[in-house]
Motif scaffolding. Structure first.
Motif, PDB file in Angstrom:
ATOM      1  N   ASP A  80      -8.334   6.395  -3.832  1.00 56.21           N
ATOM      2  CA  ASP A  80      -7.176   7.044  -3.773  1.00 56.21           C
ATOM      3  C   ASP A  80      -7.254   8.593  -4.186  1.00 56.21           C
ATOM      4  OD1 ASP A  80      -5.965   4.394  -3.524  1.00 56.21           O
ATOM      5  OD2 ASP A  80      -5.867   4.089  -5.546  1.00 56.21           O
ATOM      6  N   SER A  81      -8.234   9.068  -3.911  1.00 61.89           N
ATOM      7  CA  SER A  81      -8.413  10.597  -4.238  1.00 61.89           C
ATOM      8  C   SER A  81      -7.825  11.246  -3.074  1.00 61.89           C
ATOM      9  CB  SER A  81      -9.818  11.002  -4.449  1.00 61.89           C
ATOM     10  OG  SER A  81     -10.725  10.565  -3.380  1.00 61.89           O
ATOM     11  N   LEU A  82      -7.492  12.867  -3.324  1.00 61.92           N
ATOM     12  CA  LEU A  82      -6.834  13.579  -2.260  1.00 61.92           C
ATOM     13  C   LEU A  82      -8.324  14.016  -1.663  1.00 61.92           C
ATOM     14  CD1 LEU A  82      -4.302  15.696  -4.128  1.00 61.92           C
ATOM     15  CD2 LEU A  82      -3.960  14.382  -2.312  1.00 61.92           C
ATOM     16  N   ALA A  93       0.975  -1.182  -0.087  1.00 57.89           N
ATOM     17  CA  ALA A  93      -0.055   0.001  -0.038  1.00 57.89           C
ATOM     18  C   ALA A  93       0.787   1.269  -0.049  1.00 57.89           C
ATOM     19  CB  ALA A  93      -1.038  -0.006   1.316  1.00 57.89           C
ATOM     20  N   TYR A  94       0.128   2.298  -0.202  1.00 60.31           N
ATOM     21  CA  TYR A  94       0.976   3.489  -0.094  1.00 60.31           C
ATOM     22  C   TYR A  94       0.185   4.585   0.718  1.00 60.31           C
ATOM     23  CZ  TYR A  94      -2.267   6.425  -3.180  1.00 60.31           C
ATOM     24  OH  TYR A  94      -3.344   7.161  -3.673  1.00 60.31           O
ATOM     25  N   SER A  95       0.887   5.913   0.788  1.00 59.09           N
ATOM     26  CA  SER A  95       0.105   6.905   1.760  1.00 59.09           C
ATOM     27  C   SER A  95       0.819   7.953   1.337  1.00 59.09           C
ATOM     28  CB  SER A  95       0.401   6.596   3.307  1.00 59.09           C
ATOM     29  OG  SER A  95      -0.519   7.636   3.970  1.00 59.09           O
ATOM     30  N   PHE A  96      -0.152   9.214   1.194  1.00 59.23           N
ATOM     31  CA  PHE A  96       0.481  10.420   0.675  1.00 59.23           C
ATOM     32  C   PHE A  96      -0.053  11.705   1.266  1.00 59.23           C
ATOM     33  CE2 PHE A  96       0.356  13.953  -2.097  1.00 59.23           C
ATOM     34  CZ  PHE A  96       1.744  14.463  -2.117  1.00 59.23           C
ATOM     35  N   GLN A  97       0.707  12.755   1.816  1.00 56.54           N
ATOM     36  CA  GLN A  97       0.060  13.723   2.797  1.00 56.54           C
ATOM     37  C   GLN A  97       0.766  14.991   2.549  1.00 56.54           C
ATOM     38  OE1 GLN A  97      -0.865  12.675   6.801  1.00 56.54           O
ATOM     39  NE2 GLN A  97      -0.340  14.913   7.562  1.00 56.54           N
ATOM     40  N   ILE A  98      -0.223  15.994   2.271  1.00 53.70           N
ATOM     41  CA  ILE A  98       0.222  17.454   2.063  1.00 53.70           C
ATOM     42  C   ILE A  98      -0.025  18.355   3.300  1.00 53.70           C
ATOM     43  CG2 ILE A  98       0.375  19.633   0.774  1.00 53.70           C
ATOM     44  CD1 ILE A  98      -0.709  17.740  -1.700  1.00 53.70           C
ATOM     45  N   ASP A  99       0.770  18.848   4.141  1.00 53.21           N
ATOM     46  CA  ASP A  99       0.429  19.724   5.061  1.00 53.21           C
ATOM     47  C   ASP A  99       0.621  21.385   4.985  1.00 53.21           C
ATOM     48  OD1 ASP A  99      -0.327  17.986   7.066  1.00 53.21           O
ATOM     49  OD2 ASP A  99       1.455  17.311   7.003  1.00 53.21           O
ATOM     50  N   LEU A 100      -0.234  21.932   4.927  1.00 53.24           N
ATOM     51  CA  LEU A 100      -0.249  23.337   4.467  1.00 53.24           C
ATOM     52  C   LEU A 100      -0.440  24.119   5.645  1.00 53.24           C
ATOM     53  CD1 LEU A 100      -2.596  23.608   1.368  1.00 53.24           C
ATOM     54  CD2 LEU A 100       0.127  23.580   1.463  1.00 53.24           C
ATOM     55  N   ASN A 101       0.688  25.108   6.149  1.00 52.53           N
ATOM     56  CA  ASN A 101       0.653  25.999   7.232  1.00 52.53           C
ATOM     57  C   ASN A 101       0.746  27.362   6.944  1.00 52.53           C
ATOM     58  OD1 ASN A 101       2.676  23.275   7.927  1.00 52.53           O
ATOM     59  ND2 ASN A 101       1.110  23.332   9.217  1.00 52.53           N
ATOM     60  N   ASP A 150      -4.982  14.599   2.421  1.00 55.63           N
ATOM     61  CA  ASP A 150      -4.424  13.145   1.975  1.00 55.63           C
ATOM     62  C   ASP A 150      -4.849  12.240   1.044  1.00 55.63           C
ATOM     63  OD1 ASP A 150      -3.384  13.610   4.900  1.00 55.63           O
ATOM     64  OD2 ASP A 150      -4.880  12.370   6.030  1.00 55.63           O
ATOM     65  N   ALA A 151      -4.063  11.168   0.926  1.00 52.99           N
ATOM     66  CA  ALA A 151      -4.634  10.098   0.008  1.00 52.99           C
ATOM     67  C   ALA A 151      -3.799   8.891   0.242  1.00 52.99           C
ATOM     68  CB  ALA A 151      -4.132  10.637  -1.672  1.00 52.99           C
ATOM     69  N   GLY A 152      -4.246   7.699  -0.338  1.00 59.02           N
ATOM     70  CA  GLY A 152      -3.803   6.429  -0.189  1.00 59.02           C
ATOM     71  C   GLY A 152      -4.713   5.351   0.109  1.00 59.02           C
ATOM     72  N   ASN A 153      -4.221   4.110  -0.217  1.00 61.35           N
ATOM     73  CA  ASN A 153      -5.045   2.943   0.015  1.00 61.35           C
ATOM     74  C   ASN A 153      -4.736   1.858   1.094  1.00 61.35           C
ATOM     75  OD1 ASN A 153      -2.494   2.155  -0.992  1.00 61.35           O
ATOM     76  ND2 ASN A 153      -3.405   1.005  -2.739  1.00 61.35           N
ATOM     77  N   GLU A 183      -1.498  -1.958  10.435  1.00 63.68           N
ATOM     78  CA  GLU A 183      -0.756  -1.537  11.538  1.00 63.68           C
ATOM     79  C   GLU A 183       0.045  -0.367  11.427  1.00 63.68           C
ATOM     80  OE1 GLU A 183      -0.604  -1.984  14.729  1.00 63.68           O
ATOM     81  OE2 GLU A 183      -2.467  -3.237  14.637  1.00 63.68           O
ATOM     82  N   PHE A 184       0.442  -0.337  10.148  1.00 61.52           N
ATOM     83  CA  PHE A 184       1.482   1.246   9.776  1.00 61.52           C
ATOM     84  C   PHE A 184       0.311   2.489   9.980  1.00 61.52           C
ATOM     85  CE2 PHE A 184       5.024  -1.151   8.244  1.00 61.52           C
ATOM     86  CZ  PHE A 184       5.937  -0.669   9.223  1.00 61.52           C
ATOM     87  N   ASP A 185      -0.902   2.417  10.069  1.00 63.97           N
ATOM     88  CA  ASP A 185      -1.557   3.548  10.267  1.00 63.97           C
ATOM     89  C   ASP A 185      -1.572   4.612   9.014  1.00 63.97           C
ATOM     90  OD1 ASP A 185      -3.558   5.098  11.469  1.00 63.97           O
ATOM     91  OD2 ASP A 185      -2.006   6.046  12.941  1.00 63.97           O
ATOM     92  N   GLY A 186      -1.615   3.981   7.994  1.00 68.14           N
ATOM     93  CA  GLY A 186      -1.454   5.092   6.588  1.00 68.14           C
ATOM     94  C   GLY A 186      -2.858   5.502   6.249  1.00 68.14           C
ATOM     95  N   ASN A 187      -2.747   6.406   5.344  1.00 68.62           N
ATOM     96  CA  ASN A 187      -3.969   7.078   4.881  1.00 68.62           C
ATOM     97  C   ASN A 187      -4.825   5.958   4.089  1.00 68.62           C
ATOM     98  OD1 ASN A 187      -3.180   9.605   6.142  1.00 68.62           O
ATOM     99  ND2 ASN A 187      -2.078  10.008   4.356  1.00 68.62           N
TER     100      ASN A 187
END
Length: 404
Positions: free
Chosen positions: A154-156, A112-120, A134-137, A145-149
């Motif tokens: 798979d949409s943002l 699986a994959y996980s992707f994240q963008i944080d804007l501040n 976030d995005a991911g499967n 157990e890796f607590d991914g998104n």
């Protein structure tokens, strides 16, 4: 003047953020792409061109704005950080959705994959408007157990929005949507394990986790190592009313030079963990100790107990449940860091002291090391116990993380 301004901003921000959970959160990629449209402009020379009417997002996430109007461009105080995780897991006797006491025997290997963008963004230099996309499967069994998104198709999606600001010299407050009500809590734990089950250090239900509702809270620096905080999470269609489910929590923490202790109390309406329609009082106690000797691990421990009232029509009047956790971690072990932990994988339930569930434990060990400044590899091995009649679950997983 700063105090007056903060008090004005808080209710306004809450009013803006509260409706967010009731609306769709899928990000419009066409709108995002507009920021990167550059027509007839030499990008390499654009930073020195005073005739440009708008500036574009540059690598690293910082925009260039010389005027107060930010229409069509990024504020000079806006930053973006990105992360991507790739996860590969192998499980023996995989449990169905990792829920309950039943499993479907067999073996599986999943990726699986996980992707994240944080804007501040900061408007005063002391506040912070934070948006997580976030995005991911990674919701599939085998890597859960890796607590991914885990997002639909798979949409943002917008995972949370919060605004944090100071009130005076010692108080910090926040308002948000789809954000942890315990955002400003300082739970006494230094264990940083990668798993989804044990990474809360036993503070599983007393923390006000995000659930799609509106949230607000504040923390206060008492001094001499003591801090106090409170938080609230509620349904946006029925905040603090009978129409919605509310959750409140308070926490007091002491942090010393090499040890810390925190006590948390939470009240939750209709929490999902009791498996009945009920309200619960939850108490959590956490502590950590960091020895001064070289090569010795830090020790973190947590204990939590809950008392839940069952509706009058039930044959029992209440449920008592509890969980515990102990973890050891080495910040420097060879080229990386490591940890081992054991704890209950869920609350052990006692119905009126007449029937007790089996205490189901989880064990884990991990090693995390940096390949370079932006890439980290973390192998994890774990075992979960299940109720009588179901085999234990064992898993081996590897996560490769990129940050940029």
């Amino acid at each position: 003047m700063k105090l007056f301004r903060s008090l004005l901003v808080a209710p306004a921000a809450l009013g803006l953020l509260a409706p967010l959970s009731a609306t769709a959160s899928e990000t419009n990629l066409n709108e995002i792409s507009n920021y990167s449209d550059i027509e007839s402009i030499d990008f390499a020379n654009s930073f020195n061109n005073e005739d440009l009417s708008e500036n574009n997002l540059v690598a690293g996430g910082e925009g260039l704005v010389d005027v107060h109007s930010h229409d069509g461009s990024f504020s000079e105080t806006t930053t973006a950080s990105f992360s991507a995780d790739f996860m590969l897991g192998a499980i023996d006797n995989e449990a169905t959705a990792d829920v309950g006491d039943t499993g479907n025997g067999g073996q599986s290997v999943m990726g699986a994959y996980s992707f994240q963008i944080d804007l501040n963004t900061s408007f005063t230099g002391e506040d912070s408007l934070d948006v997580s996309i976030d995005a991911g499967n990674a919701g599939s069994a085998g890597v859960v157990e890796f607590d991914g998104n885990a997002t639909s198709s798979d949409s943002l999606v917008v995972d949370g929005v919060s605004y944090t600001f100071p009130i005076g010299a010692k108080t910090t407050a926040f308002v948000g949507d789809n954000t942890d009500g315990s955002l400003l809590f300082d739970t006494a734990c230094v264990y940083g394990g990668p798993s989804n089950t044990l990474d809360d250090c036993g503070n599983n239900y007393s923390a006000l986790n995000a659930g799609g509702g509106s949230a607000f809270g504040a923390s206060y620096d008492v001094g001499n190592g003591f801090t106090a905080a409170f938080g609230y999470t509620g349904s946006p269609t029925g905040l603090m009313t009978e129409e919605g489910d509310d959750a409140y929590a308070t926490q007091v923490t002491y942090s010393g030079d090499n040890y810390g202790v925190s006590f948390t109390y939470a009240y939750k309406e209709n929490p999902t963990f009791t498996q009945v329609v009920t309200d619960s009082d939850i108490y959590g106690l956490n502590a950590y100790f960091i020895p001064s000797g070289e090569g010795l691990p830090s020790i973190s421990a947590g204990y939590e107990t809950a008392n839940s009232d069952i509706p009058e029509l039930s044959t029992t009047s209440n449920i008592d449940s509890s969980s515990w956790f102990v973890g050891l971690s080495w910040d420097e072990l060879g080229p990386g860091s490591a940890g081992i932990a054991v704890g209950t994988k869920q609350h052990t339930v006692d119905f009126d002291s007449t029937s007790v569930d089996d205490e189901l434990l989880m064990y884990e060990a991990y090693y995390s090391y940096e390949i370079n400044d932006g890439m980290t590899v973390t192998p994890l091995i774990y075992t979960k116990e299940f109720a009588s009649g179901t085999e234990d679950e064992s898993g081996v997983m590897v996560k490769t993380s990129f940050s940029f």
